[in-house]
Structures are given as structure tokens and as C-alpha cells.
Design a protein around this motif. Sequence first.
Motif, PDB file in Angstrom:
ATOM      1  N   ALA A  33       0.847  -1.198   0.000  1.00 34.86           N
ATOM      2  CA  ALA A  33       0.000   0.000   0.000  1.00 34.86           C
ATOM      3  C   ALA A  33       0.878   1.242   0.000  1.00 34.86           C
ATOM      4  O   ALA A  33       0.780   2.097   0.878  1.00 34.86           O
ATOM      5  N   GLY A  34       1.757   1.340  -0.986  1.00 31.22           N
ATOM      6  CA  GLY A  34       2.647   2.492  -1.071  1.00 31.22           C
ATOM      7  C   GLY A  34       3.708   2.431   0.012  1.00 31.22           C
ATOM      8  O   GLY A  34       4.547   1.552   0.023  1.00 31.22           O
ATOM      9  N   THR A  35       3.629   3.330   0.953  1.00 34.70           N
ATOM     10  CA  THR A  35       4.595   3.395   2.049  1.00 34.70           C
ATOM     11  C   THR A  35       4.424   2.253   3.044  1.00 34.70           C
ATOM     12  O   THR A  35       5.347   1.926   3.777  1.00 34.70           O
ATOM     13  N   TRP A  36       3.275   1.643   3.054  1.00 31.40           N
ATOM     14  CA  TRP A  36       2.936   0.639   4.065  1.00 31.40           C
ATOM     15  C   TRP A  36       2.851  -0.756   3.467  1.00 31.40           C
ATOM     16  O   TRP A  36       2.546  -0.938   2.307  1.00 31.40           O
ATOM     17  N   TYR A  37       3.081  -1.736   4.321  1.00 27.80           N
ATOM     18  CA  TYR A  37       3.091  -3.138   3.947  1.00 27.80           C
ATOM     19  C   TYR A  37       1.958  -3.827   4.711  1.00 27.80           C
ATOM     20  O   TYR A  37       1.854  -3.678   5.935  1.00 27.80           O
ATOM     21  N   LEU A  38       1.108  -4.562   4.009  1.00 26.15           N
ATOM     22  CA  LEU A  38      -0.009  -5.269   4.630  1.00 26.15           C
ATOM     23  C   LEU A  38       0.258  -6.767   4.578  1.00 26.15           C
ATOM     24  O   LEU A  38       0.587  -7.308   3.515  1.00 26.15           O
ATOM     25  N   GLU A  56       7.187 -17.566  16.699  1.00 23.35           N
ATOM     26  CA  GLU A  56       8.520 -17.334  17.255  1.00 23.35           C
ATOM     27  C   GLU A  56       9.300 -16.238  16.526  1.00 23.35           C
ATOM     28  O   GLU A  56      10.243 -15.675  17.078  1.00 23.35           O
ATOM     29  N   ARG A  57       8.896 -15.908  15.301  1.00 22.09           N
ATOM     30  CA  ARG A  57       9.607 -14.874  14.537  1.00 22.09           C
ATOM     31  C   ARG A  57       8.986 -13.492  14.688  1.00 22.09           C
ATOM     32  O   ARG A  57       9.687 -12.509  14.841  1.00 22.09           O
ATOM     33  N   ILE A  58       7.659 -13.422  14.600  1.00 18.97           N
ATOM     34  CA  ILE A  58       6.942 -12.143  14.678  1.00 18.97           C
ATOM     35  C   ILE A  58       5.690 -12.352  15.522  1.00 18.97           C
ATOM     36  O   ILE A  58       4.971 -13.324  15.331  1.00 18.97           O
ATOM     37  N   THR A  59       5.456 -11.419  16.430  1.00 18.83           N
ATOM     38  CA  THR A  59       4.199 -11.468  17.172  1.00 18.83           C
ATOM     39  C   THR A  59       3.542 -10.097  17.152  1.00 18.83           C
ATOM     40  O   THR A  59       4.176  -9.086  17.431  1.00 18.83           O
ATOM     41  N   GLY A 107       8.347  -4.257  10.343  1.00 12.67           N
ATOM     42  CA  GLY A 107       7.244  -5.217  10.405  1.00 12.67           C
ATOM     43  C   GLY A 107       6.280  -4.943  11.543  1.00 12.67           C
ATOM     44  O   GLY A 107       5.357  -5.717  11.785  1.00 12.67           O
ATOM     45  N   GLU A 108       6.471  -3.820  12.256  1.00 13.12           N
ATOM     46  CA  GLU A 108       5.617  -3.490  13.396  1.00 13.12           C
ATOM     47  C   GLU A 108       4.201  -3.138  12.941  1.00 13.12           C
ATOM     48  O   GLU A 108       4.007  -2.315  12.053  1.00 13.12           O
ATOM     49  N   LEU A 109       3.212  -3.763  13.568  1.00  9.66           N
ATOM     50  CA  LEU A 109       1.808  -3.488  13.288  1.00  9.66           C
ATOM     51  C   LEU A 109       1.444  -2.123  13.850  1.00  9.66           C
ATOM     52  O   LEU A 109       1.639  -1.859  15.032  1.00  9.66           O
ATOM     53  N   ILE A 110       0.914  -1.264  12.976  1.00 10.75           N
ATOM     54  CA  ILE A 110       0.504   0.068  13.420  1.00 10.75           C
ATOM     55  C   ILE A 110      -0.992   0.300  13.230  1.00 10.75           C
ATOM     56  O   ILE A 110      -1.547   1.262  13.750  1.00 10.75           O
ATOM     57  N   ALA A 111      -1.634  -0.594  12.462  1.00 14.36           N
ATOM     58  CA  ALA A 111      -3.073  -0.493  12.233  1.00 14.36           C
ATOM     59  C   ALA A 111      -3.582  -1.834  11.719  1.00 14.36           C
ATOM     60  O   ALA A 111      -2.789  -2.693  11.311  1.00 14.36           O
ATOM     61  N   LEU A 112      -4.877  -1.998  11.767  1.00 21.48           N
ATOM     62  CA  LEU A 112      -5.547  -3.168  11.202  1.00 21.48           C
ATOM     63  C   LEU A 112      -6.551  -2.704  10.171  1.00 21.48           C
ATOM     64  O   LEU A 112      -7.165  -1.639  10.325  1.00 21.48           O
ATOM     65  N   ILE A 113      -6.731  -3.512   9.143  1.00 18.29           N
ATOM     66  CA  ILE A 113      -7.795  -3.276   8.176  1.00 18.29           C
ATOM     67  C   ILE A 113      -8.332  -4.638   7.775  1.00 18.29           C
ATOM     68  O   ILE A 113      -7.596  -5.626   7.765  1.00 18.29           O
ATOM     69  N   GLY A 114      -9.621  -4.678   7.508  1.00 24.52           N
ATOM     70  CA  GLY A 114     -10.202  -5.954   7.136  1.00 24.52           C
ATOM     71  C   GLY A 114     -11.459  -5.814   6.312  1.00 24.52           C
ATOM     72  O   GLY A 114     -12.054  -4.737   6.217  1.00 24.52           O
ATOM     73  N   ILE A 115     -11.822  -6.928   5.717  1.00 21.23           N
ATOM     74  CA  ILE A 115     -13.069  -7.074   4.969  1.00 21.23           C
ATOM     75  C   ILE A 115     -13.803  -8.238   5.600  1.00 21.23           C
ATOM     76  O   ILE A 115     -13.241  -9.321   5.753  1.00 21.23           O
TER      77      ILE A 115
END
Length: 120
Positions: free
Chosen positions: A8-13, A20-23, A63-71
Motif C-alpha cells: 500500500a505504497g509506504t505501508w506493507y499489509l 517465534e519470529r513475529i508477534t 514489520g511493526e503493526l501500526i493499524a488493522l484493516i479488514g473485509i
Amino acid sequence: MQPVEINAGTWYLRSLRADERITDVPALSHLQVDDPTTYVTAAQRGWESETRFVWAICIPTTGELIALIGITTDGSSGRLWGEARDGYDEALDAAIGPVTRFAEGALGLPVGEPLSRGIY
């Protein structure tokens, strides 16, 4: 269906993770998710059943989560929803177009309503 990553441009979804790698559990707590570990599991089940598609909007370098989006499917259409951590509304706004295009193009789910704020 397997989770689909979106640029999404500057952001990665990406899909939510708690391994164990990412939480994403600590970041989900910042978004007031009551049981973050269960939420991640439910999000994975939503992809598998093709009823709810949830993405973590992340800072690409960390890889830090800064927001959520969903359908969430609603019959023959999709309901778009999302929530951002304080200071990251621009990331959520940037993800609306790519996620809407994915829902309509890849899933065949028209998204007629504007973004609903909140976590579902």
C-alpha cells in the motif's frame, strides 16, 4: 484461501502473526483487543473460511503493526473496517484503496460502504 500480502505504497499489509519470529500480540493490545492471541487465531480461520480477511498494516522496515484493516463478508458484498494506533491514521487511509481493490477484483466482493472504524 491463504493470506495475501499487499503493498500500500509506504505501508506493507500482511496477515496477523503470533509465532517465534513475529508477534502482533503487543500491538493488538495497543488497539484494545481483549485477547490478542485468540484474535490472531480467529483472523487465520477467517482467511481459511473466506469469511473475514484481516491485514496488519505495518512499517516496512520493522514489520511493526501500526493499524488493522479488514473485509468481512456480508452476503454478496464486503464490509470494510479498520483501526489505527495513535498517530497512524494516514497508514489506515492509505490501505483503504488497495484493500478495496483486492476485495472487488480478487474476491468479487463489492465494498459499498465507507470504512467503519473499529476492530471486528
